[in-house]
Design an enzyme around this catalytic site. Structure first.
Site, PDB file in Angstrom:
ATOM      1  N   GLN A  84       0.828  -1.206   0.000  1.00  0.00           N
ATOM      2  CA  GLN A  84       0.000   0.000   0.000  1.00  0.00           C
ATOM      3  C   GLN A  84       0.866   1.261   0.000  1.00  0.00           C
ATOM      4  O   GLN A  84       0.355   2.352  -0.190  1.00  0.00           O
ATOM      5  CB  GLN A  84      -0.941   0.006   1.212  1.00  0.00           C
ATOM      6  CG  GLN A  84      -2.078  -1.017   1.098  1.00  0.00           C
ATOM      7  CD  GLN A  84      -3.036  -1.011   2.274  1.00  0.00           C
ATOM      8  OE1 GLN A  84      -3.182  -2.032   2.942  1.00  0.00           O
ATOM      9  NE2 GLN A  84      -3.713   0.090   2.532  1.00  0.00           N
ATOM     10  N   ARG A  88      -9.543  -0.444   7.203  1.00  0.00           N
ATOM     11  CA  ARG A  88     -10.489   0.455   6.555  1.00  0.00           C
ATOM     12  C   ARG A  88     -10.875   1.625   7.465  1.00  0.00           C
ATOM     13  O   ARG A  88     -12.051   1.928   7.653  1.00  0.00           O
ATOM     14  CB  ARG A  88     -11.733  -0.281   6.092  1.00  0.00           C
ATOM     15  CG  ARG A  88     -12.434   0.514   4.994  1.00  0.00           C
ATOM     16  CD  ARG A  88     -13.474  -0.281   4.264  1.00  0.00           C
ATOM     17  NE  ARG A  88     -13.999   0.518   3.174  1.00  0.00           N
ATOM     18  CZ  ARG A  88     -14.465   0.020   2.040  1.00  0.00           C
ATOM     19  NH1 ARG A  88     -14.452  -1.271   1.841  1.00  0.00           N
ATOM     20  NH2 ARG A  88     -14.939   0.795   1.105  1.00  0.00           N
ATOM     21  N   CYS A  89      -9.857   2.227   8.059  1.00  0.00           N
ATOM     22  CA  CYS A  89     -10.109   3.450   8.815  1.00  0.00           C
ATOM     23  C   CYS A  89      -8.793   4.180   8.907  1.00  0.00           C
ATOM     24  O   CYS A  89      -7.755   3.638   8.636  1.00  0.00           O
ATOM     25  CB  CYS A  89     -10.639   3.156  10.209  1.00  0.00           C
ATOM     26  SG  CYS A  89      -9.455   2.391  11.311  1.00  0.00           S
ATOM     27  N   GLU A 118     -13.226   5.221   4.123  1.00  0.00           N
ATOM     28  CA  GLU A 118     -13.224   4.528   5.399  1.00  0.00           C
ATOM     29  C   GLU A 118     -14.363   4.944   6.310  1.00  0.00           C
ATOM     30  O   GLU A 118     -14.654   4.265   7.297  1.00  0.00           O
ATOM     31  CB  GLU A 118     -11.867   4.747   6.047  1.00  0.00           C
ATOM     32  CG  GLU A 118     -10.786   4.183   5.111  1.00  0.00           C
ATOM     33  CD  GLU A 118      -9.380   4.523   5.490  1.00  0.00           C
ATOM     34  OE1 GLU A 118      -9.183   5.575   6.111  1.00  0.00           O
ATOM     35  OE2 GLU A 118      -8.484   3.741   5.177  1.00  0.00           O
TER      36      GLU A 118
END
Lengths: 285, 806
Positions: free
Chosen positions: B237, B384-385, B760
């Site tokens: 990522q 996902r945050c 997110e």
């Protein structure tokens, strides 16, 4: 997630498969749809040296309904069970159950023979077969024999099938009346937290003329509930008799703690599921 | 006039710029199975690596016998820590200032830990050889409960740093203690708690879970010994950071390393960190001189790569009797597993957990986080945050509910009473953040109206009566959530990862014929960057998004950036894109003025062209300008049309949202059913509404998973109980409810286009909404709080404890 090494065999007839099984002995495993065996092999919990794949045996893939008797070849897939209108007419509980097994992709590969022969208490069809009072046809080196589904299961993964035998066909009588397969599961693809198969026949006078109840994944084998079944048959179907029948069935269960929950929860859920399944079967009777 | 107006509109539409629901350009290849993922890479003579992993959670490694594995035909090498030690690669630094074993160095600290790396001619031989490596262990006592980590009889896990009194984040008070991070006003908050008329207290546990991307982690390393260049393809990522880390670790000069993130099948934070597999594939390629591929399987992914959450958040919230919040106190015990491998900006060992005052005007607050080692897999990533924001949002949105119960007040009303008001922005929070913009009351009222909140409460009250009368066995829960995110890390002055400032970048080349190539320091894992960044640029430079190629992920070509996670791509790289576009436009203005023979100030920008003020028939389109920049000698202007921007954001962005979930719960089976889910998101300027909706659907579904069943659970011996997708809950379409999405639009005042990021938000806001619905259903029967995940048996247990089963 890679299996150990194995030799792959694809016989084209039952005698050929039986001969391979006899020759190769303990190191061989018969594979049907593979949806239990292959994951076990990928985890290397099973490492058979030979796989005898039954997919090439055409005679094991058929559904036949005649003279009130149903015969299903062991290699018939769940998807084929679902797709057969003839079978739905003769035993609608099969479609209802098969639709609750895993997901469409699995059902295109998974077979009824594999489902009933594996002896996994999580599988759905064994209880349905006990409910239908089905008979399993076993072929082995000494010929053919049949065993009642209600007598077949001994313990988890232990059945009446001898290691050199192949389960080739399932037979049962076409059924009338109400049916239901109720299953609680965490998600699509999961085994049952608790599940129940129920067949009930209603007489013209509203009495219960036949009853059959079996349970899935609540002990180390499927459970045919003889007492609960006869209770409904003798006393008719009412909220009171359902409660008594369920209480009777619950005496048979021995669920274990796992990720689906502790045994106390499963006992409670099983009673709820069985109650609603009986009600639905009776409503359809 | 109307004809002209129409033309401008048509030209604007042709750009497919900001606000357009442009179809994702990536999907043509993904839907045809033509993506190119790490495991699709096949190089000549490529070898395969596979790990021998520990079955024990805590054990000393007595010996490793590789002889039988080495004797297997096709096995090239088996690496152990002893082989890596001369290269000083048997340990590696984590992003959190700790270090982690690459291969077991004397002991193992979690089940699934990497012990040896087998390299073979194909992956099947490698798997067989793994079985042949004989490892002798001496089992040690296991620590799985972080609250037992500092008891006198607790085993010491990290013998390598047992005596270190200082860690990367300050003092350590015990060998199993990693750090204590404190924010806010401790004495002030304690004083308020002791004096306040009402104090509600609750332990809120956010259980351990895992991002579980569809594609697992993997890498292919190829060391070219002739030219000294290392190429590394991987599921990264943050490819540029990986290049820097690889250079620092291996000693290979950074210009001789090329890192490529090809198509990535989901990341969700799982692919931010550096894993032993990456290091081993590099070493193996250097040792063998051949390319080496490592790709983990699903069980390895779930059991050894970065987990998320595992925060025990003890909260106290003080208020007046009429519900004005006075203060918030939170002590968190953070279970980090065996190594501190969180992926947070360096100065934030608990991420942005100090956003835990949420959407509320809370004058005084205090937060302390204790990081603890246990015998579990390392991680603690932002699933996902943004960093620990989901934990913070869950905490405050549960505490609000707990306070509402204590006050016997409606939880929606309590929220509205305490929201930061529109006119308070920019708002300085008690725990140190400056919220950029917001209009919470408008969003909240819109949400309550959309679901018919008043009627729902009436229905719920009726249902409770029916339940008590024995007419139903179902209860109804209304799950409220108003969350505030903090994303877009971040300002270089206080945000870095391994010392690298968290800026991001964009480089644009306009081709002579008027199409363009833009490269960014980020990397899409499914977010649709190739679609949306082109839209930002289209609006800025007047070239259709269809004529702009977006490239990311190859460190040899893309400008340096910190990557994609924490909803930072739009706030940071999106801003860089807009700023680079503005540089293009500034140069284009000079060229256009020259071509139109007017002064620069006499022309103005209009959609896709510069127009002479007061003479609309005289203009030069960007396409014409681009051609001229390559074909004409323009005095005082360099040929070509290119720009690059490195954007250091002045502040974070603060997206927010109002979510409401209505749930029907069967108290006997514990089965719950989402009847309605309404999600209003305010992510500032909306770039692509369709992609936003897709992001919201995906994020809500992951939130559903987490709240309703998804967990990484261990038994008391440190055995992972949920290591396969049989037990680790991933919802299918069958389990996924229908979502009703909505929005308000409050632009960020400091972002060039006002965008805040959205990927997110639905996970941050969704988890509390689902969980609050379950909790709310039992409020009438005396429940204050029950922990997630709310799977069937736990919901049943809650009902059972409340005596609802008779």
């Amino acid at each position: 997630m890679i299996t150990g090494n194995f030799e792959y065999h694809q016989p084209s007839s039952v005698p050929e498969a039986l001969a391979l099984l006899s020759d190769l002995g303990d190191e061989a495993r018969v594979i049907a749809g593979g949806h239990s065996l292959i994951p076990t092999m990928k985890l290397r919990l099973a490492m058979p040296e030979h796989l005898i794949d039954l997919q090439g045996i055409k005679e094991l893939k058929n559904i036949d309904v005649s003279n009130g008797e149903v015969r299903i070849g062991a290699m018939t897939t769940q998807a084929e069970l679902i797709g057969s209108d003839e079978l739905f007419q003769a035993a609608p509980i099969i479609r209802e159950t098969a639709l609750q097994i895993a997901d469409p992709q699995v059902r295109y590969m998974g077979t009824i023979g594999g489902n009933v022969a594996n002896g996994d208490p999580g599988n759905d069809m064994p209880a349905v077969m006990q409910c239908l009072d089905a008979t399993f046809l076993l072929q082995g080196p000494d010929g053919e024999r049949s065993v009642a589904a209600r007598e077949f299961y001994e313990a988890a993964y232990f059945t009446a099938r001898d290691e050199l035998e192949i389960l080739t066909e399932i037979r049962f009588s076409a059924c009338e009346g109400g049916y239901s397969y109720g299953k609680q599961k965490r998600k699509i693809g999961d085994y049952a937290t608790a599940a129940a198969a129920v067949l009930l026949t209603k007489g013209a006078d509203g009495s219960c003329t036949a009853a059959s109840i079996a349970l899935t994944n609540l002990a180390d084998t499927p459970l045919y509930c003889a007492d609960a079944s006869s209770h409904l048959q003798s006393n008719g179907v009412s909220e009171d008799s359902i409660a008594s029948a369920v209480a009777s069935a619950m005496e048979q269960i021995e669920p274990v703690d796992d990720n689906r929950g502790p045994a106390e929860f499963k006992k409670h859920a099983a009673a709820i599921i069985l109650t609603s399944t009986i009600r639905q079967a009776w409503a359809r009777a | 006039m109307s004809a002209t107006a129409e033309t401008v509109q048509d030209r604007k539409a042709a750009l497919k710029g900001l606000g357009t629901s442009r179809k994702r350009v990536e999907d043509a290849r993904f839907t045809q199975g033509k993506g190119n993922y790490v495991d699709d890479i096949k190089l000549p003579d490529m070898l395969f690596g596979d790990f021998v992993r520990s079955q024990h959670a805590h054990a000393r490694v007595i010996s490793i016998d590789t002889s039988a594995a080495m004797a297997l035909p096709g096995v090239v090498a088996v690496l152990t820590a002893a082989d890596l030690e001369p290269l000083n690669l048997h340990w590696m630094p984590t992003l959190a200032g700790d270090k982690q074993m690459v291969l077991a160095d004397g002991k193992v600290l979690f089940q699934g830990q990497e012990v040896a790396f087998v390299i073979a001619e194909d992956r099947y031989i490698a798997a067989d050889a793994v079985d042949l490596v004989q490892v002798k262990y001496e089992e040690l006592p296991v620590l799985v409960d972080p609250f037992k980590a500092e008891l006198p009889d607790a085993p010491i896990l990290r013998e390598d740093i047992a005596d270190a009194k200082e860690g990367a984040h300050g003092a350590r008070r015990h060998p199993n203690h990693i750090f204590t991070w404190e924010q806010g006003d401790k004495p002030g908050t304690e004083a308020i708690l002791s004096e306040a008329p009402v104090v509600a207290e609750e332990m809120v546990y956010y259980h351990r879970t895992h991002p579980c991307p569809m594609e697992t982690c993997g890498s292919v390393a190829s060391m070219d010994k002739v030219n000294g260049k290392l190429t590394l393809w991987g599921t990264f990522q943050a490819p540029h950071v990986v290049r820097t880390v690889a250079s620092l670790l291996s000693g290979i000069a950074e210009h001789n390393i090329r890192v490529v993130s090809p198509d990535i099948g989901g990341g969700f934070g799982n692919k931010v960190g550096v894993y032993p597999g990456y290091v081993c594939s590099i070493v193996a390629s250097i040792v063998t001189g051949k390319p080496v591929k490592w790709v983990e399987d699903r069980m390895e992914n779930l059991s050894s790569t970065a987990f998320a959450r595992d925060y025990w958040m003890n909260g106290k919230i003080a208020a007046t009797e009429d519900g004005k919040i006075l203060g918030l106190w939170c002590h968190t015990t953070a279970d980090h597993g065996a190594f501190d491998a969180c992926a947070d900006p360096t100065k934030y060992p608990a991420g942005f957990m100090n956003i835990c005052t949420g959407s509320y005007d809370i004058p005084t607050a205090y937060l302390a986080v204790d990081g603890i080692y246990t015998n579990k897999a390392p991680g603690g990533v932002a699933y996902r945050c943004s960093f620990r924001v989901t934990e913070a949002a869950y905490f405050i949105e549960r505490m609000i509910e707990v306070l509402a119960i204590k006050l016997n007040m409606d939880a929606a009303e309590l929220r509205a009473k305490n929201f930061i008001r529109k006119e308070q922005f920019p708002y300085q929070s008690a725990l140190g953040w400056e919220y950029d913009s917001g209009d919470y009351h408008t969003a909240w009222n819109k949400a309550l109206e959309a679901v018919g909140y008043k009627e729902l409460r009436e229905e719920q009250a009726k249902q409770v009566e029916e339940f008590k009368a024995g007419n139903t066995r179902k209860l109804m829960g209304i799950g409220l959530c108003h969350f505030t995110e903090i994303v877009g890390a971040g300002p270089v002055k206080n945000c870095d990862i391994l010392g690298m400032g968290m800026f991001d970048s964009c480089e644009i080349r306009i081709h002579p014929t008027g199409s363009a190539l833009a490269r960014l320091g980020t990397i899409s894992q499914g977010q649709g960057h190739a679609t949306t960044f082109a839209q930002i640029l289209a609006t800025e430079i007047g070239i259709s998004a269809d004529d702009i190629t977006i490239e990311e992920g190859d460190t040899d070509t893309a400008p340096y950036g910190l990557g994609t996670y924490g909803s930072r791509s739009t706030p940071v790289a999106g801003a860089a894109t807009a700023m680079a576009g503005r540089k293009i436009r500034a140069k284009a203005q000079m060229i256009a003025a020259y071509l139109l023979e007017v002064h620069d100030n006499d022309i103005e920008w209009e959609v896709d062209r510069f127009v002479v003020k007061g003479a609309p028939e005289r203009f030069k389109t960007m396409k014409e300008i681009a051609f001229a920049s390559y074909t004409q000698a323009i005095p005082g202007v360099e040929p070509g049309l290119e720009a690059v921007s490195y954007y250091d954001p002045p502040n974070m962005t603060y997206p927010f949202g109002a979510y409401i979930c209505v749930m029907d719960i069967d108290v006997d089976t514990g089965v719950s059913d989402v009847r309605k889910f309404y999600a209003l998101d305010d992510c500032g300027t909306r770039i692509n509404p369709m992609i936003i909706e897709g992001q919201v659907h995906g994020g809500l579904t992951e939130a559903l998973a987490i709240a309703m069943g998804q967990e990484i659970a261990y038994d008391e011996l440190g055995n992972i109980k949920t290591g396969t997708l049989m037990d680790f809950f991933i919802p299918t379409s069958w389990e996924t409810p229908n979502y009703q999405t909505d929005f308000t639009e409050t632009p960020s005042p400091h972002h060039p286009i006002g965008a805040k990021g959205v990927g997110e938000s639905p996970n941050v806001g969704g988890v509390p909404a689902f969980s609050n619905a379950i909790n709310d259903a039992f409020r009438a029967f005396g429940l204050t709080h029950t922990h997630m995940p709310h799977d069937h048996w736990r919901v049943w247990k809650t009902a059972n404890k409340l005596g609802l089963h008779g």
